[in-house]
Design a protein around this motif. Structure first.
Motif, PDB file in Angstrom:
ATOM      1  N   GLY A  93      -0.982  10.270  -2.065  1.00 14.86           N
ATOM      2  CA  GLY A  93       0.095  11.236  -2.269  1.00 14.86           C
ATOM      3  C   GLY A  93      -0.149  12.521  -1.520  1.00 14.86           C
ATOM      4  N   ILE A  94      -1.390  12.991  -1.556  1.00 15.78           N
ATOM      5  CA  ILE A  94      -1.709  14.271  -0.931  1.00 15.78           C
ATOM      6  C   ILE A  94      -1.586  14.198   0.585  1.00 15.78           C
ATOM      7  CG2 ILE A  94      -3.539  15.976  -0.574  1.00 15.78           C
ATOM      8  CD1 ILE A  94      -4.567  15.250  -3.365  1.00 15.78           C
ATOM      9  N   ILE A  95      -2.021  13.094   1.204  1.00 15.55           N
ATOM     10  CA  ILE A  95      -2.043  13.052   2.665  1.00 15.55           C
ATOM     11  C   ILE A  95      -0.773  12.462   3.269  1.00 15.55           C
ATOM     12  CG2 ILE A  95      -4.558  12.882   2.666  1.00 15.55           C
ATOM     13  CD1 ILE A  95      -4.280   9.960   3.492  1.00 15.55           C
ATOM     14  N   GLY A  96       0.299  12.310   2.486  1.00 16.21           N
ATOM     15  CA  GLY A  96       1.592  12.015   3.072  1.00 16.21           C
ATOM     16  C   GLY A  96       2.057  10.576   3.046  1.00 16.21           C
ATOM     17  N   ILE A  97       1.230   9.649   2.581  1.00 11.59           N
ATOM     18  CA  ILE A  97       1.636   8.237   2.594  1.00 11.59           C
ATOM     19  C   ILE A  97       2.791   8.000   1.630  1.00 11.59           C
ATOM     20  CG2 ILE A  97       0.857   5.902   2.007  1.00 11.59           C
ATOM     21  CD1 ILE A  97      -1.868   6.661   3.135  1.00 11.59           C
ATOM     22  N   HIS A  98       2.736   8.620   0.451  1.00 11.17           N
ATOM     23  CA  HIS A  98       3.838   8.480  -0.505  1.00 11.17           C
ATOM     24  C   HIS A  98       5.155   8.954   0.098  1.00 11.17           C
ATOM     25  CE1 HIS A  98       0.989   7.254  -3.332  1.00 11.17           C
ATOM     26  NE2 HIS A  98       1.100   8.167  -4.273  1.00 11.17           N
ATOM     27  N   SER A  99       5.108  10.065   0.820  1.00 14.09           N
ATOM     28  CA  SER A  99       6.332  10.609   1.401  1.00 14.09           C
ATOM     29  C   SER A  99       6.880   9.683   2.482  1.00 14.09           C
ATOM     30  CB  SER A  99       6.065  11.999   1.984  1.00 14.09           C
ATOM     31  OG  SER A  99       5.699  12.903   0.963  1.00 14.09           O
ATOM     32  N   GLY A 100       5.996   9.035   3.231  1.00 16.67           N
ATOM     33  CA  GLY A 100       6.448   8.066   4.225  1.00 16.67           C
ATOM     34  C   GLY A 100       7.164   6.902   3.580  1.00 16.67           C
ATOM     35  N   ALA A 101       6.598   6.404   2.476  1.00 12.03           N
ATOM     36  CA  ALA A 101       7.279   5.340   1.728  1.00 12.03           C
ATOM     37  C   ALA A 101       8.583   5.851   1.142  1.00 12.03           C
ATOM     38  CB  ALA A 101       6.366   4.821   0.615  1.00 12.03           C
ATOM     39  N   GLY A 102       8.561   7.098   0.660  1.00 13.31           N
ATOM     40  CA  GLY A 102       9.746   7.665   0.015  1.00 13.31           C
ATOM     41  C   GLY A 102      10.930   7.797   0.940  1.00 13.31           C
ATOM     42  N   ILE A 103      10.695   8.239   2.176  1.00 10.10           N
ATOM     43  CA  ILE A 103      11.831   8.401   3.082  1.00 10.10           C
ATOM     44  C   ILE A 103      12.393   7.045   3.491  1.00 10.10           C
ATOM     45  CG2 ILE A 103      10.542   8.477   5.273  1.00 10.10           C
ATOM     46  CD1 ILE A 103      12.458  10.896   5.965  1.00 10.10           C
ATOM     47  N   VAL A 126       9.747  -2.413   2.351  1.00 13.51           N
ATOM     48  CA  VAL A 126      10.407  -1.238   2.934  1.00 13.51           C
ATOM     49  C   VAL A 126       9.502  -0.016   2.821  1.00 13.51           C
ATOM     50  CG1 VAL A 126      12.362   0.349   2.693  1.00 13.51           C
ATOM     51  CG2 VAL A 126      12.729  -2.116   2.498  1.00 13.51           C
ATOM     52  N   GLY A 127       8.946   0.190   1.634  1.00 15.82           N
ATOM     53  CA  GLY A 127       8.028   1.307   1.449  1.00 15.82           C
ATOM     54  C   GLY A 127       6.812   1.212   2.356  1.00 15.82           C
ATOM     55  N   PHE A 128       6.291  -0.008   2.536  1.00 13.51           N
ATOM     56  CA  PHE A 128       5.128  -0.199   3.399  1.00 13.51           C
ATOM     57  C   PHE A 128       5.455   0.146   4.849  1.00 13.51           C
ATOM     58  CE2 PHE A 128       2.726  -3.119   6.216  1.00 13.51           C
ATOM     59  CZ  PHE A 128       1.466  -2.585   6.030  1.00 13.51           C
ATOM     60  N   ALA A 129       6.649  -0.229   5.313  1.00 14.67           N
ATOM     61  CA  ALA A 129       7.040   0.073   6.690  1.00 14.67           C
ATOM     62  C   ALA A 129       7.055   1.581   6.927  1.00 14.67           C
ATOM     63  CB  ALA A 129       8.416  -0.526   6.986  1.00 14.67           C
ATOM     64  N   GLY A 130       7.647   2.322   6.002  1.00 14.69           N
ATOM     65  CA  GLY A 130       7.669   3.771   6.147  1.00 14.69           C
ATOM     66  C   GLY A 130       6.291   4.387   6.029  1.00 14.69           C
ATOM     67  N   ALA A 131       5.497   3.864   5.099  1.00 16.07           N
ATOM     68  CA  ALA A 131       4.164   4.431   4.858  1.00 16.07           C
ATOM     69  C   ALA A 131       3.212   4.153   6.013  1.00 16.07           C
ATOM     70  CB  ALA A 131       3.596   3.872   3.557  1.00 16.07           C
ATOM     71  N   ILE A 132       3.251   2.945   6.588  1.00 16.50           N
ATOM     72  CA  ILE A 132       2.319   2.608   7.669  1.00 16.50           C
ATOM     73  C   ILE A 132       2.659   3.397   8.928  1.00 16.50           C
ATOM     74  CG2 ILE A 132       3.574   0.640   8.653  1.00 16.50           C
ATOM     75  CD1 ILE A 132      -0.222   0.822   8.029  1.00 16.50           C
ATOM     76  N   ALA A 133       3.962   3.641   9.169  1.00 19.65           N
ATOM     77  CA  ALA A 133       4.344   4.471  10.313  1.00 19.65           C
ATOM     78  C   ALA A 133       3.838   5.897  10.125  1.00 19.65           C
ATOM     79  CB  ALA A 133       5.862   4.462  10.480  1.00 19.65           C
ATOM     80  N   THR A 134       3.982   6.414   8.914  1.00 22.39           N
ATOM     81  CA  THR A 134       3.491   7.767   8.615  1.00 22.39           C
ATOM     82  C   THR A 134       1.974   7.835   8.733  1.00 22.39           C
ATOM     83  OG1 THR A 134       5.343   8.109   7.096  1.00 22.39           O
ATOM     84  CG2 THR A 134       3.472   9.602   6.892  1.00 22.39           C
ATOM     85  N   ALA A 135       1.282   6.827   8.187  1.00 31.28           N
ATOM     86  CA  ALA A 135      -0.181   6.811   8.247  1.00 31.28           C
ATOM     87  C   ALA A 135      -0.671   6.770   9.694  1.00 31.28           C
ATOM     88  CB  ALA A 135      -0.717   5.612   7.471  1.00 31.28           C
ATOM     89  N   VAL A 250      -2.635   1.617   2.480  1.00 33.27           N
ATOM     90  CA  VAL A 250      -1.227   2.008   2.628  1.00 33.27           C
ATOM     91  C   VAL A 250      -0.322   1.020   1.908  1.00 33.27           C
ATOM     92  CG1 VAL A 250       0.646   2.304   4.288  1.00 33.27           C
ATOM     93  CG2 VAL A 250      -1.607   3.260   4.773  1.00 33.27           C
ATOM     94  N   ALA A 251      -0.613  -0.279   2.044  1.00 33.83           N
ATOM     95  CA  ALA A 251       0.220  -1.301   1.410  1.00 33.83           C
ATOM     96  C   ALA A 251       0.200  -1.168  -0.106  1.00 33.83           C
ATOM     97  CB  ALA A 251      -0.250  -2.693   1.831  1.00 33.83           C
ATOM     98  N   LEU A 252      -0.973  -0.957  -0.677  1.00 31.35           N
ATOM     99  CA  LEU A 252      -1.079  -0.823  -2.132  1.00 31.35           C
ATOM    100  C   LEU A 252      -0.339   0.415  -2.631  1.00 31.35           C
ATOM    101  CD1 LEU A 252      -4.818  -1.841  -2.632  1.00 31.35           C
ATOM    102  CD2 LEU A 252      -2.836  -3.032  -3.597  1.00 31.35           C
ATOM    103  N   ALA A 253      -0.539   1.533  -1.942  1.00 30.92           N
ATOM    104  CA  ALA A 253       0.124   2.770  -2.368  1.00 30.92           C
ATOM    105  C   ALA A 253       1.636   2.656  -2.217  1.00 30.92           C
ATOM    106  CB  ALA A 253      -0.403   3.950  -1.552  1.00 30.92           C
ATOM    107  N   ALA A 254       2.099   2.114  -1.089  1.00 34.03           N
ATOM    108  CA  ALA A 254       3.536   2.007  -0.847  1.00 34.03           C
ATOM    109  C   ALA A 254       4.201   1.067  -1.842  1.00 34.03           C
ATOM    110  CB  ALA A 254       3.787   1.531   0.583  1.00 34.03           C
TER     111      ALA A 254
END
Length: 334
Positions: A93-103, A126-135, A250-254
């Motif tokens: 959450g702190i380093i932005g992965i949650h936000s990548g999944a969120g958008i 879908v969340g993983f796609a956004g999160a992995i791009a952000t990561a 990233v996959a687990l968090a997303a």
């Protein structure tokens, strides 16, 4: 005293398993609809009224299952991030992965017209796609030529991405319908909106597949925790191994936040507490971290729904009230 606790991970696993059972029973018996502790077992064995059966099986059990699975996923994700990035403050959450999944979820939500329950099994992907791009972007901007990942820069870049993506989410829904705005606001607050059986089944495969794989790589994680020359000398292919473990984190968090909403700090607190109780070796502290994550998230949601006068606070906010001071404590400690 600290050395004694580090030598007994099994003891802490048993204690936390008991706390987990207590948290589950409390969550199942807490809420506006009447279902007391003494009625849980009779209802489970088919001796409850239609109302009790509906409350237990259709409302509370799937919610508790989602919370437990998400707590496990976030704690393992945080453990991986802290080891791979060598940053004790790393949290999805702190380093932005949650936000990548969120958008990604926000865009999909607007595209799907709000019918997310019909796409429950697609949401984690879908969340993983956004999160992995952000990561990937965070990783790229955190690299320093010749020195690799810089822990402090990773934290700052991640916080910057999280803020920017949260703002982008608000822009996306600025002209949306009121119900769309309410959904995104609830997601950002960590309201655990996906609390039905389809969402449990959507989250379950990600946890069942990835968590054992991570635990199987405990020795590799122990080596990664050493200095880089030592890890290379022991035969670890650093770039490939870090990439695979980061993808798993990233996959687990997303997968978790795509169902629960924005839940920060579980991935920060659970690994730190687990290491203090069970020691630094991953095969010892990972099971403890999973139990801590599940207990924390279930307890936070139960507290949020047990407030007087029908007042409800999302689990994400309860966790943040605990996690933010802990984050500041870790920074103060250096």
């Amino acid at each position: 005293m600290r050395n004694r606790t580090q030598k007994h991970p099994v003891r802490w696993t048993v204690i936390l398993s008991g706390l987990f059972i207590i948290a589950v029973v409390t969550a199942l018996s807490t809420g506006a609809a009447g279902l007391t502790v003494d009625r849980i077992l009779p209802v489970l064995f088919g001796q409850g009224s239609p109302k009790e059966t509906f409350v237990l099986f259709d409302l509370r059990m799937p919610r508790v299952a989602v919370l437990a699975l998400a707590g496990v996923a976030l704690s393992v994700s945080g453990s991986l991030l802290q080891t791979v990035t060598r940053n004790d403050l790393a949290d999805p959450g702190i380093i932005g992965i949650h936000s990548g999944a969120g958008i990604a979820i926000t865009v999909f939500y607007l595209f799907a017209g709000g019918n997310l329950p019909n796409y429950a099994f697609l949401l984690p992907a879908v969340g993983f796609a956004g999160a992995i791009a952000t990561a990937a972007l965070i990783w790229l901007f955190s690299m320093e030529k010749g020195r690799g990942i810089m822990p402090v820069r990773l934290l700052l870049v991640g916080i910057g991405f999280a803020s920017a993506l949260s703002g982008a989410m608000m822009i996306l829904i600025s002209g949306a319908e009121r119900q769309d705005v309410l959904f995104i606001a609830e997601w950002l607050a960590g309201s655990v909106w996906g609390a039905d059986w389809p969402f449990v089944l959507a989250l379950l495969p990600w946890v069942v597949v990835l968590v054992p794989l991570v635990y199987f790589r405990s020795n590799t994680l122990n080596v990664l925790a050493l200095a880089e020359p030592s890890a290379i000398g022991l035969g670890v292919r650093l770039a490939r191994t870090r990439f695979l473990l980061l993808a798993a984190a990233v996959a687990l968090a997303a997968a978790a936040v795509s169902i629960t909403g924005y839940i920060a700090f579980i991935g920060l607190m659970a690994p730190h507490i687990a290491r203090a109780l069970a020691g630094p070796r991953h095969e010892r502290f990972l099971p403890v971290a999973m139990l801590i994550g599940a207990v924390l998230l279930i307890a936070a949601d139960t507290i949020g729904h047990a407030l007087p006068a029908g007042f409800t606070v999302p689990a994400g906010i309860i966790v943040a009230l605990i996690g933010a001071p802990y984050f500041l404590y870790l920074m103060r400690r250096g």
